[in-house]
Write a protein that holds these residues in place. Sequence first.
Motif, PDB file in Angstrom:
ATOM      1  N   GLY A 288       0.781  -1.231   0.000  1.00  0.00           N
ATOM      2  CA  GLY A 288       0.000   0.000   0.000  1.00  0.00           C
ATOM      3  C   GLY A 288       0.813   1.281   0.000  1.00  0.00           C
ATOM      4  O   GLY A 288       0.254   2.376  -0.087  1.00  0.00           O
ATOM      5  N   LYS A 289       2.158   1.154   0.092  1.00  0.00           N
ATOM      6  CA  LYS A 289       2.993   2.370   0.120  1.00  0.00           C
ATOM      7  C   LYS A 289       3.603   2.571  -1.267  1.00  0.00           C
ATOM      8  O   LYS A 289       4.228   1.657  -1.815  1.00  0.00           O
ATOM      9  N   GLU A 290       3.394   3.764  -1.834  1.00  0.00           N
ATOM     10  CA  GLU A 290       3.945   4.016  -3.169  1.00  0.00           C
ATOM     11  C   GLU A 290       5.448   4.256  -3.084  1.00  0.00           C
ATOM     12  O   GLU A 290       5.915   5.154  -2.385  1.00  0.00           O
ATOM     13  N   ILE A 291       6.214   3.413  -3.792  1.00  0.00           N
ATOM     14  CA  ILE A 291       7.680   3.523  -3.770  1.00  0.00           C
ATOM     15  C   ILE A 291       8.186   4.158  -5.066  1.00  0.00           C
ATOM     16  O   ILE A 291       8.985   5.087  -5.039  1.00  0.00           O
ATOM     17  N   LEU A 292       7.701   3.663  -6.203  1.00  0.00           N
ATOM     18  CA  LEU A 292       8.101   4.279  -7.476  1.00  0.00           C
ATOM     19  C   LEU A 292       6.981   5.181  -7.955  1.00  0.00           C
ATOM     20  O   LEU A 292       5.813   4.783  -7.987  1.00  0.00           O
TER      21      LEU A 292
ATOM     22  N   ASN B 103      20.295   4.893  -0.488  1.00  0.00           N
ATOM     23  CA  ASN B 103      19.560   3.687  -0.089  1.00  0.00           C
ATOM     24  C   ASN B 103      18.112   4.006   0.245  1.00  0.00           C
ATOM     25  O   ASN B 103      17.800   5.097   0.732  1.00  0.00           O
ATOM     26  N   GLY B 104      17.250   3.040  -0.015  1.00  0.00           N
ATOM     27  CA  GLY B 104      15.846   3.174   0.358  1.00  0.00           C
ATOM     28  C   GLY B 104      15.028   4.041  -0.582  1.00  0.00           C
ATOM     29  O   GLY B 104      13.920   4.452  -0.249  1.00  0.00           O
ATOM     30  N   ASN B 105      15.543   4.308  -1.774  1.00  0.00           N
ATOM     31  CA  ASN B 105      14.828   5.204  -2.694  1.00  0.00           C
ATOM     32  C   ASN B 105      14.157   4.497  -3.869  1.00  0.00           C
ATOM     33  O   ASN B 105      13.571   5.140  -4.723  1.00  0.00           O
ATOM     34  N   GLY B 106      14.301   3.159  -3.927  1.00  0.00           N
ATOM     35  CA  GLY B 106      13.520   2.419  -4.919  1.00  0.00           C
ATOM     36  C   GLY B 106      14.294   1.689  -6.008  1.00  0.00           C
ATOM     37  O   GLY B 106      13.686   1.157  -6.937  1.00  0.00           O
ATOM     38  N   LYS B 107      15.621   1.609  -5.897  1.00  0.00           N
ATOM     39  CA  LYS B 107      16.401   0.952  -6.962  1.00  0.00           C
ATOM     40  C   LYS B 107      16.037  -0.544  -7.053  1.00  0.00           C
ATOM     41  O   LYS B 107      15.700  -1.042  -8.129  1.00  0.00           O
ATOM     42  N   SER B 108      16.108  -1.226  -5.915  1.00  0.00           N
ATOM     43  CA  SER B 108      15.779  -2.665  -5.930  1.00  0.00           C
ATOM     44  C   SER B 108      14.312  -2.879  -6.270  1.00  0.00           C
ATOM     45  O   SER B 108      13.949  -3.863  -6.923  1.00  0.00           O
ATOM     46  N   THR B 109      13.461  -1.958  -5.824  1.00  0.00           N
ATOM     47  CA  THR B 109      12.028  -2.054  -6.137  1.00  0.00           C
ATOM     48  C   THR B 109      11.814  -2.032  -7.648  1.00  0.00           C
ATOM     49  O   THR B 109      11.023  -2.814  -8.183  1.00  0.00           O
ATOM     50  N   LEU B 110      12.536  -1.149  -8.333  1.00  0.00           N
ATOM     51  CA  LEU B 110      12.399  -1.068  -9.791  1.00  0.00           C
ATOM     52  C   LEU B 110      12.779  -2.399 -10.441  1.00  0.00           C
ATOM     53  O   LEU B 110      12.033  -2.938 -11.270  1.00  0.00           O
TER      54      LEU B 110
ATOM     55  N   LYS C 290       5.358  -9.198  -4.491  1.00  0.00           N
ATOM     56  CA  LYS C 290       5.126  -8.226  -3.420  1.00  0.00           C
ATOM     57  C   LYS C 290       5.047  -6.782  -3.946  1.00  0.00           C
ATOM     58  O   LYS C 290       4.552  -5.888  -3.276  1.00  0.00           O
ATOM     59  N   TYR C 291       5.544  -6.601  -5.149  1.00  0.00           N
ATOM     60  CA  TYR C 291       5.635  -5.251  -5.711  1.00  0.00           C
ATOM     61  C   TYR C 291       4.498  -5.073  -6.722  1.00  0.00           C
ATOM     62  O   TYR C 291       4.480  -5.702  -7.766  1.00  0.00           O
ATOM     63  N   THR C 292       3.550  -4.224  -6.388  1.00  0.00           N
ATOM     64  CA  THR C 292       2.363  -4.057  -7.234  1.00  0.00           C
ATOM     65  C   THR C 292       2.519  -2.859  -8.159  1.00  0.00           C
ATOM     66  O   THR C 292       2.727  -1.730  -7.690  1.00  0.00           O
TER      67      THR C 292
ATOM     68  N   GLU D  66      15.671   5.497   5.246  1.00  0.00           N
ATOM     69  CA  GLU D  66      15.530   4.071   4.913  1.00  0.00           C
ATOM     70  C   GLU D  66      14.844   3.320   6.047  1.00  0.00           C
ATOM     71  O   GLU D  66      15.154   3.527   7.216  1.00  0.00           O
ATOM     72  N   ASP D  67      13.908   2.461   5.656  1.00  0.00           N
ATOM     73  CA  ASP D  67      13.193   1.643   6.614  1.00  0.00           C
ATOM     74  C   ASP D  67      14.012   0.389   6.885  1.00  0.00           C
ATOM     75  O   ASP D  67      14.140  -0.492   6.050  1.00  0.00           O
ATOM     76  N   LYS D  68      14.589   0.310   8.093  1.00  0.00           N
ATOM     77  CA  LYS D  68      15.510  -0.797   8.402  1.00  0.00           C
ATOM     78  C   LYS D  68      14.786  -2.129   8.568  1.00  0.00           C
ATOM     79  O   LYS D  68      15.392  -3.183   8.565  1.00  0.00           O
ATOM     80  N   LYS D  69      13.448  -2.064   8.723  1.00  0.00           N
ATOM     81  CA  LYS D  69      12.714  -3.307   9.005  1.00  0.00           C
ATOM     82  C   LYS D  69      12.424  -4.116   7.741  1.00  0.00           C
ATOM     83  O   LYS D  69      11.947  -5.218   7.811  1.00  0.00           O
ATOM     84  N   GLN D  70      12.713  -3.517   6.554  1.00  0.00           N
ATOM     85  CA  GLN D  70      12.322  -4.210   5.324  1.00  0.00           C
ATOM     86  C   GLN D  70      12.990  -5.585   5.227  1.00  0.00           C
ATOM     87  O   GLN D  70      14.100  -5.788   5.673  1.00  0.00           O
ATOM     88  N   MET D  71      12.263  -6.511   4.632  1.00  0.00           N
ATOM     89  CA  MET D  71      12.810  -7.836   4.390  1.00  0.00           C
ATOM     90  C   MET D  71      13.459  -7.829   3.010  1.00  0.00           C
ATOM     91  O   MET D  71      12.850  -7.362   2.058  1.00  0.00           O
TER      92      MET D  71
HETATM   93  P1  ADP Z   1      17.088   0.813  -2.659  1.00  0.00           P
HETATM   94  O1  ADP Z   1      17.318  -0.437  -3.448  1.00  0.00           O
HETATM   95  O2  ADP Z   1      17.159   2.072  -3.467  1.00  0.00           O
HETATM   96  O3  ADP Z   1      17.970   0.891  -1.448  1.00  0.00           O
HETATM   97  P2  ADP Z   1      14.494  -0.346  -2.089  1.00  0.00           P
HETATM   98  O4  ADP Z   1      13.835  -0.445  -3.419  1.00  0.00           O
HETATM   99  O5  ADP Z   1      15.057  -1.604  -1.518  1.00  0.00           O
HETATM  100  O6  ADP Z   1      15.593   0.797  -2.114  1.00  0.00           O
HETATM  101  O7  ADP Z   1      13.455   0.229  -1.036  1.00  0.00           O
HETATM  102  C1  ADP Z   1      12.611   1.330  -1.288  1.00  0.00           C
HETATM  103  C2  ADP Z   1      11.592   1.442  -0.174  1.00  0.00           C
HETATM  104  O8  ADP Z   1      10.713   0.320  -0.227  1.00  0.00           O
HETATM  105  C3  ADP Z   1      12.177   1.453   1.225  1.00  0.00           C
HETATM  106  O9  ADP Z   1      11.417   2.343   2.010  1.00  0.00           O
HETATM  107  C4  ADP Z   1      11.985   0.044   1.702  1.00  0.00           C
HETATM  108  O10 ADP Z   1      11.864  -0.020   3.098  1.00  0.00           O
HETATM  109  C5  ADP Z   1      10.702  -0.366   1.022  1.00  0.00           C
HETATM  110  N1  ADP Z   1      10.687  -1.814   0.717  1.00  0.00           N
HETATM  111  C6  ADP Z   1      11.487  -2.436  -0.173  1.00  0.00           C
HETATM  112  N2  ADP Z   1      11.233  -3.779  -0.217  1.00  0.00           N
HETATM  113  C7  ADP Z   1      10.256  -3.988   0.684  1.00  0.00           C
HETATM  114  C8  ADP Z   1       9.549  -5.156   1.108  1.00  0.00           C
HETATM  115  N3  ADP Z   1       9.800  -6.352   0.587  1.00  0.00           N
HETATM  116  N4  ADP Z   1       8.614  -5.000   2.066  1.00  0.00           N
HETATM  117  C9  ADP Z   1       8.346  -3.781   2.579  1.00  0.00           C
HETATM  118  N5  ADP Z   1       8.953  -2.646   2.227  1.00  0.00           N
HETATM  119  C10 ADP Z   1       9.912  -2.730   1.297  1.00  0.00           C
END
Ligand code: ADP
Length: 275
Positions: free
Chosen positions: A15-19, A38-45, A54-56, A254-259
């Motif tokens: 539910g949280k918009e990342i990109l 870090n935490g800006n959406g690179k891995s999300t992309l 998990k990424y909608t 950056e959200d440290k709790k992310q998996m």
């Molecule tokens: P980057 O690769 O640029 O460091 P990420 O794409 O990993 O950044 O993360 C972007 C945001 O999405 C962060 O706020 C991170 O906490 C959140 N996020 C990434 N993956 C997950 C996940 N599997 N579950 C919940 N939140 C996530």
Amino acid sequence: MAELKIENLHVEIEGKEILKGVSLVIKSNEIHALMGPNGNGKSTLLAAIMGHPKYTVTEGKILLDGQDVLAMSIDERSRAGLFLAMQYPQEVPGVTNSDFLRAAINARRESPMPLFSFIKEMEKTIKDLEMKPDLAHRFLNEGFSGGEKKRNEIVQMKLLKPSIAMLDEIDSGLDVDALKIVANSVVDMQKNTDLGLIVVSHYERFYQLLKPTHAHVLVNGKIVIEGAEELVTKIDTEGYDWLYKEFDLQPVVEDKKQMPFSLGSCAASSKGKLV
Ligand code: ADP
Ligand code: MG
């Protein structure tokens, strides 16, 4: 020639918009550096391109050679030519590295690869990456060092022969010698197969070896500036502070709790078997 086109991509996690509207075109023979704090959406992309459940994707398009990637399952995306080397490769006890590689190769062929040819190619690739030969026969990534896991991602890439590959911090955990081995191996493959690459890294040293043709910086879910090698050098020397000021951006904490995303869900096909 392959072309991966990303148009106005919006992606949410839980539910949280990342990109928030990313557009990017990657073609064969191009090397795109993807940077950003870090935490800006690179891995999300990268995960959204590969189809992690998990990424909608809420808006936008991903096209590979004009085909709708978003309509494909993960295994279809892999067979279409996409590959992701993960930031956190997952350990898979019970599945040997060689069985995993062979299943992945055979899943994209009409008839299975002859065992002898497979072993020859796998052993050569492992040797080229200067990895210990026994890593082929151990359980996938189990007990591998950080650097061995990263090299093993490159072994997979070399054997699967994608047309567009995405490397997510493949250089983290590598010492200076291993960095050169991995970079040379990637460059060698890129030249021989016209591979197109998206490379996420924080280090100019790695990019110096790869020589990116394009560079993009992702801040708070948007690409805020683009260039080429000179942009990588500027960020290496000056960091990101100037970008925040120039574009009036708010730093993302950056959200440290992310998996870290897991192979378990990423490599399983819709039919529930390893691809
Ligand atoms: P980057 O690769 O640029 O460091 P990420 O794409 O990993 O950044 O993360 C972007 C945001 O999405 C962060 O706020 C991170 O906490 C959140 N996020 C990434 N993956 C997950 C996940 N599997 N579950 C919940 N939140 C996530
Ligand atoms: Mg990341």
